[in-house]
Write a protein that holds these residues in place. Structure first.
Motif, PDB file in Angstrom:
ATOM      1  N   SER A  10       0.863  -1.179   0.000  1.00  0.00           N
ATOM      2  CA  SER A  10       0.000   0.000   0.000  1.00  0.00           C
ATOM      3  C   SER A  10       0.899   1.229   0.000  1.00  0.00           C
ATOM      4  N   SER A  11       0.290   2.374   0.157  1.00  0.00           N
ATOM      5  CA  SER A  11       1.071   3.610   0.146  1.00  0.00           C
ATOM      6  C   SER A  11       1.722   3.867   1.507  1.00  0.00           C
ATOM      7  N   THR A  12       1.344   3.119   2.527  1.00  0.00           N
ATOM      8  CA  THR A  12       1.924   3.337   3.859  1.00  0.00           C
ATOM      9  C   THR A  12       2.743   2.151   4.356  1.00  0.00           C
ATOM     10  N   THR A  13       2.303   0.934   4.068  1.00  0.00           N
ATOM     11  CA  THR A  13       2.996  -0.265   4.547  1.00  0.00           C
ATOM     12  C   THR A  13       3.135  -1.274   3.426  1.00  0.00           C
ATOM     13  N   VAL A  14       4.308  -1.878   3.356  1.00  0.00           N
ATOM     14  CA  VAL A  14       4.556  -2.966   2.411  1.00  0.00           C
ATOM     15  C   VAL A  14       4.798  -4.223   3.233  1.00  0.00           C
ATOM     16  N   GLY A  15       3.868  -5.171   3.138  1.00  0.00           N
ATOM     17  CA  GLY A  15       4.108  -6.490   3.702  1.00  0.00           C
ATOM     18  C   GLY A  15       4.807  -7.296   2.629  1.00  0.00           C
ATOM     19  N   TYR A  16       5.855  -8.043   3.013  1.00  0.00           N
ATOM     20  CA  TYR A  16       6.556  -8.825   1.995  1.00  0.00           C
ATOM     21  C   TYR A  16       6.987 -10.184   2.529  1.00  0.00           C
ATOM     22  N   SER A  17       7.029 -11.134   1.612  1.00  0.00           N
ATOM     23  CA  SER A  17       7.499 -12.481   1.903  1.00  0.00           C
ATOM     24  C   SER A  17       8.488 -12.882   0.821  1.00  0.00           C
ATOM     25  N   ILE A  18       9.503 -13.616   1.226  1.00  0.00           N
ATOM     26  CA  ILE A  18      10.496 -14.158   0.304  1.00  0.00           C
ATOM     27  C   ILE A  18      10.332 -15.674   0.318  1.00  0.00           C
ATOM     28  N   TRP A  19      10.268 -16.266  -0.869  1.00  0.00           N
ATOM     29  CA  TRP A  19      10.063 -17.702  -1.025  1.00  0.00           C
ATOM     30  C   TRP A  19      11.199 -18.321  -1.824  1.00  0.00           C
ATOM     31  N   ASN A  20      11.617 -19.512  -1.429  1.00  0.00           N
ATOM     32  CA  ASN A  20      12.491 -20.334  -2.259  1.00  0.00           C
ATOM     33  C   ASN A  20      11.566 -20.991  -3.288  1.00  0.00           C
ATOM     34  N   ARG A  24       9.485 -24.168  -2.518  1.00  0.00           N
ATOM     35  CA  ARG A  24       8.218 -23.512  -2.143  1.00  0.00           C
ATOM     36  C   ARG A  24       8.191 -23.187  -0.651  1.00  0.00           C
ATOM     37  N   GLU A  25       9.352 -22.971  -0.105  1.00  0.00           N
ATOM     38  CA  GLU A  25       9.501 -22.703   1.328  1.00  0.00           C
ATOM     39  C   GLU A  25       9.551 -21.196   1.592  1.00  0.00           C
ATOM     40  N   LEU A  26       8.841 -20.763   2.643  1.00  0.00           N
ATOM     41  CA  LEU A  26       8.895 -19.370   3.078  1.00  0.00           C
ATOM     42  C   LEU A  26      10.238 -19.139   3.749  1.00  0.00           C
ATOM     43  N   VAL A  27      10.984 -18.143   3.260  1.00  0.00           N
ATOM     44  CA  VAL A  27      12.315 -17.862   3.777  1.00  0.00           C
ATOM     45  C   VAL A  27      12.285 -16.687   4.746  1.00  0.00           C
ATOM     46  N   GLU A  28      11.487 -15.678   4.436  1.00  0.00           N
ATOM     47  CA  GLU A  28      11.394 -14.475   5.265  1.00  0.00           C
ATOM     48  C   GLU A  28      10.013 -13.854   5.073  1.00  0.00           C
ATOM     49  N   MET A  29       9.510 -13.261   6.155  1.00  0.00           N
ATOM     50  CA  MET A  29       8.250 -12.516   6.088  1.00  0.00           C
ATOM     51  C   MET A  29       8.408 -11.307   6.994  1.00  0.00           C
ATOM     52  N   ILE A 136      -8.781 -14.037   6.886  1.00  0.00           N
ATOM     53  CA  ILE A 136      -7.640 -14.727   6.276  1.00  0.00           C
ATOM     54  C   ILE A 136      -6.415 -14.616   7.185  1.00  0.00           C
ATOM     55  N   PHE A 137      -6.309 -13.518   7.932  1.00  0.00           N
ATOM     56  CA  PHE A 137      -5.219 -13.377   8.897  1.00  0.00           C
ATOM     57  C   PHE A 137      -5.293 -14.496   9.933  1.00  0.00           C
ATOM     58  N   GLU A 138      -6.480 -14.772  10.429  1.00  0.00           N
ATOM     59  CA  GLU A 138      -6.644 -15.863  11.415  1.00  0.00           C
ATOM     60  C   GLU A 138      -6.205 -17.202  10.834  1.00  0.00           C
ATOM     61  N   VAL A 139      -6.515 -17.433   9.573  1.00  0.00           N
ATOM     62  CA  VAL A 139      -6.112 -18.678   8.916  1.00  0.00           C
ATOM     63  C   VAL A 139      -4.584 -18.763   8.853  1.00  0.00           C
ATOM     64  N   VAL A 140      -3.946 -17.684   8.435  1.00  0.00           N
ATOM     65  CA  VAL A 140      -2.481 -17.677   8.304  1.00  0.00           C
ATOM     66  C   VAL A 140      -1.815 -17.865   9.668  1.00  0.00           C
ATOM     67  N   VAL A 141      -2.349 -17.236  10.697  1.00  0.00           N
ATOM     68  CA  VAL A 141      -1.788 -17.401  12.050  1.00  0.00           C
ATOM     69  C   VAL A 141      -1.878 -18.867  12.473  1.00  0.00           C
ATOM     70  N   LYS A 142      -2.985 -19.527  12.162  1.00  0.00           N
ATOM     71  CA  LYS A 142      -3.121 -20.953  12.501  1.00  0.00           C
ATOM     72  C   LYS A 142      -2.094 -21.799  11.753  1.00  0.00           C
ATOM     73  N   VAL A 143      -1.820 -21.443  10.498  1.00  0.00           N
ATOM     74  CA  VAL A 143      -0.884 -22.206   9.670  1.00  0.00           C
ATOM     75  C   VAL A 143       0.566 -21.970  10.109  1.00  0.00           C
ATOM     76  N   LEU A 144       0.939 -20.709  10.290  1.00  0.00           N
ATOM     77  CA  LEU A 144       2.334 -20.367  10.566  1.00  0.00           C
ATOM     78  C   LEU A 144       2.673 -20.298  12.050  1.00  0.00           C
ATOM     79  N   GLY A 145       1.675 -20.028  12.875  1.00  0.00           N
ATOM     80  CA  GLY A 145       1.920 -19.846  14.307  1.00  0.00           C
ATOM     81  C   GLY A 145       1.997 -18.373  14.659  1.00  0.00           C
ATOM     82  N   ALA A 146       1.450 -18.031  15.815  1.00  0.00           N
ATOM     83  CA  ALA A 146       1.392 -16.633  16.268  1.00  0.00           C
ATOM     84  C   ALA A 146       2.780 -16.022  16.433  1.00  0.00           C
ATOM     85  N   GLU A 147       3.770 -16.854  16.739  1.00  0.00           N
ATOM     86  CA  GLU A 147       5.124 -16.332  16.981  1.00  0.00           C
ATOM     87  C   GLU A 147       5.763 -15.724  15.735  1.00  0.00           C
ATOM     88  N   MET A 148       5.187 -15.959  14.570  1.00  0.00           N
ATOM     89  CA  MET A 148       5.726 -15.388  13.325  1.00  0.00           C
ATOM     90  C   MET A 148       5.377 -13.911  13.156  1.00  0.00           C
TER      91      MET A 148
END
Length: 193
Positions: A10-20, A24-29, A136-148
């Motif tokens: 967006s114009s204020t925040t960029v959320g980003y993820s890096i994938w191998n 297909r592995e998440l490397v950084e978020m 969808i945020f709740e779904v992602v938290v369940k998949v990745l874990g709140a500690e992420m």
């Protein structure tokens, strides 16, 4: 080995993820908050972010971002906000292209369906007032874990003393969904060949 950058920008925040891309592995978020209110200076900030990511991940060669025209339909954005979002989307895509990344787009709806085909997002009225972004945020938290995801302690109000996710956590989660949806889509398209 090569890497994919997935963006919720967006114009204020960029959320980003890096994938191998190979595993297909998440490397950084993570997320980046823009400091300048001026659109061309935001583009300069984004370019510096891309340069840093390319230095950290030299094999970063592709990116995926929500389609500019489709990103606006999820919320009730004003004409000004919609125009601004479309402008930064195009600027971010152009910067990525100039930095040597293959540029791809995906709609919000398609990325969510491809990332989590079994999840049915409910209308806000039925979902206890939760938007699709919150669901969808709740779904992602369940998949990745709140500690992420980063948190903060509420300093005042009814929730004083409560630990909650920072607002940017949803942008991080959306970047994950955009990346996972794109990877699933391209994997399915490759299987069809």
């Amino acid at each position: 080995m090569s890497y994919l950058l997935s963006l919720d920008a967006s114009s204020t925040t960029v959320g980003y993820s890096i994938w191998n891309k190979d595993t297909r592995e998440l490397v950084e978020m993570n997320f980046y908050n823009m400091k300048s209110p001026i659109i061309l200076e935001k583009a300069d900030e984004f370019e510096r972010l891309i340069i840093q990511l390319k230095e950290k991940y030299p094999q970063l060669d592709e990116m995926i971002i929500e389609d500019a025209m489709m990103a606006m339909f999820g919320g009730m954005s004003s004409a000004h906000t919609t125009t601004l979002l479309n402008q930064v989307n195009i600027l971010y895509r152009d910067i990525c292209k100039l930095k040597g990344l293959k540029v791809n787009t995906i709609t919000v709806i398609e990325s969510r369906k491809k990332a989590f085909p079994m999840v049915k997002l409910r209308p806000k009225k039925i979902a206890g007032g939760m938007s699709h972004k919150e669901q969808i945020f709740e779904v992602v938290v369940k998949v990745l874990g709140a500690e992420m995801f980063p948190t903060k302690e509420m300093k005042s109000g009814k929730r004083k003393g409560e630990t909650v996710f920072v607002d940017e956590a949803k942008d991080m989660a959306d970047s994950y969904v955009v990346g996972l949806g794109f990877l699933n889509k391209t994997q399915n398209e490759t299987k069809k060949l």
